[in-house]
Design an enzyme around this catalytic site. Structure first.
Site, short mmCIF file in Angstrom:
data_model
loop_
_atom_site.label_atom_id
_atom_site.label_comp_id
_atom_site.label_asym_id
_atom_site.label_seq_id
_atom_site.Cartn_x
_atom_site.Cartn_y
_atom_site.Cartn_z
N HIS A 3 4.70 10.47 -1.37
CA HIS A 3 4.02 9.67 -0.34
C HIS A 3 4.39 8.20 -0.37
O HIS A 3 3.95 7.42 0.47
CB HIS A 3 2.50 9.85 -0.41
CG HIS A 3 1.82 9.17 -1.56
ND1 HIS A 3 1.15 7.98 -1.41
CD2 HIS A 3 1.70 9.51 -2.86
CE1 HIS A 3 0.64 7.62 -2.58
NE2 HIS A 3 0.96 8.54 -3.48
N GLN A 63 7.69 3.66 -7.70
CA GLN A 63 7.78 2.53 -6.77
C GLN A 63 9.22 2.22 -6.39
O GLN A 63 9.49 1.74 -5.29
CB GLN A 63 7.10 1.30 -7.39
CG GLN A 63 6.66 0.25 -6.39
CD GLN A 63 5.73 0.79 -5.31
OE1 GLN A 63 6.02 0.70 -4.13
NE2 GLN A 63 4.61 1.37 -5.71
N GLY A 95 2.73 11.35 -8.52
CA GLY A 95 3.14 10.43 -9.57
C GLY A 95 2.19 10.41 -10.75
O GLY A 95 2.62 10.27 -11.90
N THR A 96 0.92 10.57 -10.47
CA THR A 96 -0.07 10.52 -11.56
C THR A 96 0.11 11.71 -12.50
O THR A 96 0.17 11.55 -13.73
CB THR A 96 -1.50 10.49 -10.99
OG1 THR A 96 -1.62 9.32 -10.18
CG2 THR A 96 -2.54 10.47 -12.10
N SER A 148 7.09 10.19 -6.59
CA SER A 148 6.06 10.78 -5.74
C SER A 148 6.41 10.65 -4.25
O SER A 148 6.89 9.61 -3.81
CB SER A 148 4.74 10.04 -6.03
OG SER A 148 3.73 10.48 -5.18
N CYS A 153 -5.53 1.70 -6.88
CA CYS A 153 -6.32 2.57 -7.74
C CYS A 153 -7.44 1.81 -8.43
O CYS A 153 -8.44 2.38 -8.84
CB CYS A 153 -5.43 3.20 -8.80
SG CYS A 153 -3.76 3.44 -8.20
C1 LIG Z 1 1.71 5.22 -6.57
C2 LIG Z 1 2.18 5.16 -7.96
C3 LIG Z 1 1.82 6.14 -8.90
C4 LIG Z 1 0.85 7.25 -8.56
O1 LIG Z 1 1.42 8.23 -7.75
P1 LIG Z 1 0.45 9.25 -6.99
O2 LIG Z 1 1.40 10.19 -6.30
O3 LIG Z 1 -0.34 8.43 -6.03
O4 LIG Z 1 -0.39 9.92 -8.00
C5 LIG Z 1 2.32 6.04 -10.18
N1 LIG Z 1 3.14 5.04 -10.53
C6 LIG Z 1 3.51 4.07 -9.68
C7 LIG Z 1 4.42 3.00 -10.13
C8 LIG Z 1 3.04 4.09 -8.37
O5 LIG Z 1 3.41 3.13 -7.53
#
Ligand SMILES: *Cc1c(COP(=O)(O)O)cnc(C)c1O
Length: 380
Positions: free
Chosen positions: A202, A180, A71-72, A200, A325
């Site tokens: 996970h 999310q 997601g990042t 993402s 984070c």
């Molecule tokens: C967890 C999350 C991310 C980051 O995703 P990663 O795969 O952990 O880098 C970004 N945006 C939201 C809304 C998240 O909940």
């Protein structure tokens, strides 16, 4: 006693069926997916199948799906890549909601350092963006509007379809971070009409370090990671085949169970609220009428959230303060602050996020532990 995990908004355990699907791609099917020989082609066939499955489930074309490290990266790519491509049209304004994930907010800050004008879209006290406020901020110089689909601290759903329409009226790109939301509601690229969508693996029982950026066909976005010709020349780097295969499998399995999981989570969160209602001075943050069923952001008056977190942890329960984070630095939540909560209220707020495998017994036990911990902390 088994530990109870109530932090699914920060990550979820890997589904064992996903692990089974991934394993052969670490061992037998180890080829570089871009190698032209059979070893490589077998790996690429796994990637192709993954892309097919995802495309079907999110109502997109295969060519619109780009695999990333999570997601990042997807958020960084959408923000930096999308906005930089728009500079050619002399568009220098970037609008981001004040409650975005740090992946998006920090990208906005980088754009600001590069000379773009960044405008923060406020939220109401329920934690929701108001489309009318967006309307007043978007103009013909706007490059991109970013509004997440659901917030990761409060679970509050955002009016993304309306925001997308407002952005498009002025010729701006629309990006939504669906990381999310993805575990709980279907992503439908045609219905949403967003130009860029990030999510993402996970967060829906898939592997960590695997994500997607959807880029609508025809949308110009600069690449973020350059290298080989992987992902149609848009994202260099040897494909992470096991994770890509695992991501698609996890999305597919979760998708099939989504409604059922949603109903269960609704039931469990209601139960938790009922059990906690016996406590004094507990309130829920955010517009619960428009929220994911999985996240409860709760304020416990008179109890500091970090003390609550550590004491719950000692009793075997994992919960969160703000977002994972930023919890190491324990900065007050920018999301709750944007909702107008006082500094004191923000420091008294914790996040409990439920998952599909939590049970009623666990919820009842968590409520009991929380009541005891709170009572003890209030006495100190
Ligand atoms: C967890 C999350 C991310 C980051 O995703 P990663 O795969 O952990 O880098 C970004 N945006 C939201 C809304 C998240 O909940």
């Amino acid at each position: 006693m088994e530990r109870i995990y109530l932090d699914h908004a920060s990550t979820t355990p890997l589904d064992s069926r996903v692990l089974e699907t991934m394993l052969p791609y670490f061992t037998k099917v180890y080829g570089n997916a871009d190698s032209p020989h059979q070893t490589g082609r077998r790996a690429m066939s796994g990637v192709d199948d993954a892309r097919d499955t995802l495309a079907r489930l999110i109502n997109a074309k295969q060519s619109e799906i780009y695999f990333t490290s999570g997601g990042t990266e997807s958020g960084n790519w959408a923000m930096l890549g999308g906005v930089r491509a728009k500079r050619k049209e002399n568009r220098t304004r970037v609008i981001v909601s004040a409650i975005e994930h740090h992946a998006v907010l920090s990208s906005a800050q980088r754009l600001e350092q590069d000379g773009f004008e960044v405008v923060y879209l406020p939220v109401n006290d329920g934690g929701r963006v108001e489309p009318n406020e967006l309307k007043a901020l978007v103009n013909e110089r706007t490059a991109l509007v970013a509004v997440m689909s659901a917030n990761n601290e409060t679970g509050v759903l955002q009016p993304i379809e309306e925001c997308c329409e407002i952005a498009h009226e002025q010729g701006a790109l629309f990006f939504t971070d669906a990381t999310q939301l993805a575990p709980y509601m279907p992503i439908d690229t045609k219905k949403w009409n967003a130009d860029l969508i990030a999510f993402s693996a996970h967060k829906f029982y898939g592997p960590k370090g695997a994500g997607v950026l959807y880029i609508k066909s025809g949308t110009k976005a600069e690449k973020l990671i350059s290298g080989g010709e992987q992902e149609r020349g848009m994202r260099g780097g040897t494909l992470n085949v096991p994770s890509i295969v695992g991501l698609a499998k996890a999305y597919e399995l979760n998708y099939a169970q989504m409604e059922q999981n949603g109903e269960k989570l609704c039931r469990l969160s209601k139960l938790l609220m009922q059990e906690l209602a016996q406590m004094q001075g507990i309130t829920r943050n955010g517009d619960s009428e428009n929220a994911l069923p999985s996240i409860l952001n709760l304020r416990v008056e008179g109890v500091e959230n970090t003390a609550l977190l550590y004491n719950m942890d000692l009793q075997g329960v994992s919960i969160a303060v703000g977002s994972a984070c930023s919890s190491a630095s324990v900065k007050p939540s920018h999301v709750l602050t944007a909702m107008g909560l006082s500094e004191k209220a923000v420091k008294e707020s914790v996040r409990l996020s439920l998952g599909k495998d939590n049970t009623e017994e666990e919820i009842i036990r968590v409520a009991r532990i929380m009541r005891e911990v709170v009572e003890r902390l209030k006495k100190n």
